[in-house]
Design a protein around this motif. Structure first.
Motif, PDB file in Angstrom:
ATOM      1  N   GLY A  13       0.766  -1.236   0.000  1.00 19.19           N
ATOM      2  CA  GLY A  13       0.000   0.000   0.000  1.00 19.19           C
ATOM      3  C   GLY A  13       0.800   1.290   0.000  1.00 19.19           C
ATOM      4  N   VAL A  34     -10.596   2.412   1.143  1.00 23.79           N
ATOM      5  CA  VAL A  34      -9.573   1.522   0.593  1.00 23.79           C
ATOM      6  C   VAL A  34     -10.134   0.103   0.642  1.00 23.79           C
ATOM      7  N   THR A  36      -9.364  -4.109  -0.472  1.00 23.02           N
ATOM      8  CA  THR A  36      -8.337  -5.072  -0.854  1.00 23.02           C
ATOM      9  C   THR A  36      -8.947  -6.452  -1.047  1.00 23.02           C
ATOM     10  N   LEU A  44      -4.097  -2.462   4.565  1.00 24.75           N
ATOM     11  CA  LEU A  44      -5.129  -2.331   5.601  1.00 24.75           C
ATOM     12  C   LEU A  44      -4.574  -1.586   6.818  1.00 24.75           C
ATOM     13  N   SER A  47      -3.993   2.092   5.937  1.00 25.80           N
ATOM     14  CA  SER A  47      -5.265   2.811   5.871  1.00 25.80           C
ATOM     15  C   SER A  47      -5.798   3.116   7.260  1.00 25.80           C
ATOM     16  N   ARG A  48      -5.771   2.113   8.122  1.00 28.68           N
ATOM     17  CA  ARG A  48      -6.237   2.330   9.501  1.00 28.68           C
ATOM     18  C   ARG A  48      -5.412   3.410  10.186  1.00 28.68           C
ATOM     19  N   CYS A  54     -11.380   0.999   5.552  1.00 29.12           N
ATOM     20  CA  CYS A  54     -10.816  -0.010   4.663  1.00 29.12           C
ATOM     21  C   CYS A  54     -11.524  -1.344   4.887  1.00 29.12           C
ATOM     22  N   TYR A  56     -11.617  -5.644   3.546  1.00 30.27           N
ATOM     23  CA  TYR A  56     -11.138  -6.804   2.800  1.00 30.27           C
ATOM     24  C   TYR A  56     -12.356  -7.556   2.277  1.00 30.27           C
TER      25      TYR A  56
END
Length: 191
Positions: A13, A34, A36, A44, A47-48, A54, A56
């Motif tokens: 990322g 975001v 994934t 992840l 982003s956090r 974010c 998944y």
């Protein structure tokens, strides 16, 4: 009103983080989401850490795209950016974002593109082919890997002593400098 960008990424990322940070300073747009396809993708964590929502989604969700499109709509996403995203985007999502979804590729397409050509595989192939230049291609996303209309290309030399890591370093510098600016121009041209 700020446009909302979603970034799709599969790996660490770094490009996603660079785009998030770039648009934090802009009034025109922000990265609002975001997504994934890899449960353990470091994007992840990035982003956090940057306080960007974010999610998944497993492979089955990427096959039809309904759950993903629902999340994109819930977050009022205007524009989708692929940044090291290694799965095929479902047609349902492609059709929901015509000319509003772009990708970056670490070569001068059409050379060294297509399914399975990403990251170090691209740089190894460029060097093995004896190319004197490489670079990045930013293009619209369509139903075929790396075949969408080209928006821009930026070149860099391939030096005789380059290793794939040397070339990757040069390519990353181009990506970090160019990609956010191209995204911004595209969003401005939409009005």
């Amino acid at each position: 009103m700020r446009k909302k960008i979603a970034v799709l990424a599969s790996g660490s990322g770094t490009n996603a983080e660079n785009i998030i940070r770039y648009f934090r300073e802009k009034s025109s747009a922000c990265v609002a989401l975001v997504l994934t396809n890899r449960q353990n993708a470091f994007v992840l964590e990035r982003s956090r850490g940057l306080e960007v929502p974010c999610f998944y989604f497993p492979k089955s969700d990427w096959e039809n795209g309904e759950a993903i499109l629902s999340v994109l709509r819930e977050h009022d996403i205007d524009f989708v950016v692929l940044a090291g995203f290694l799965a095929r985007v479902p047609d349902l999502i492609l059709h929901a974002y015509p000319n509003k979804m772009i990708n970056i590729h670490p070569s001068l397409l059409p050379k060294f593109g297509g399914k399975g050509m990403y990251g170090d595989r691209v740089h190894e192939a460029v060097i093995a082919a004896g190319e004197e230049e490489s670079g990045i291609t930013i293009h619209y996303t369509n139903e075929h890997y790396d075949e969408g209309a080209i928006i821009c290309q930026v070149k860099c030399p391939v030096l005789p002593e380059d290793t794939p890591d040397d070339l990757a370093h040069r390519i990353h510098a181009l990506e970090y400098d160019t990609y956010p600016k191209v995204i911004e121009k595209l969003l401005e041209s939409e009005g």
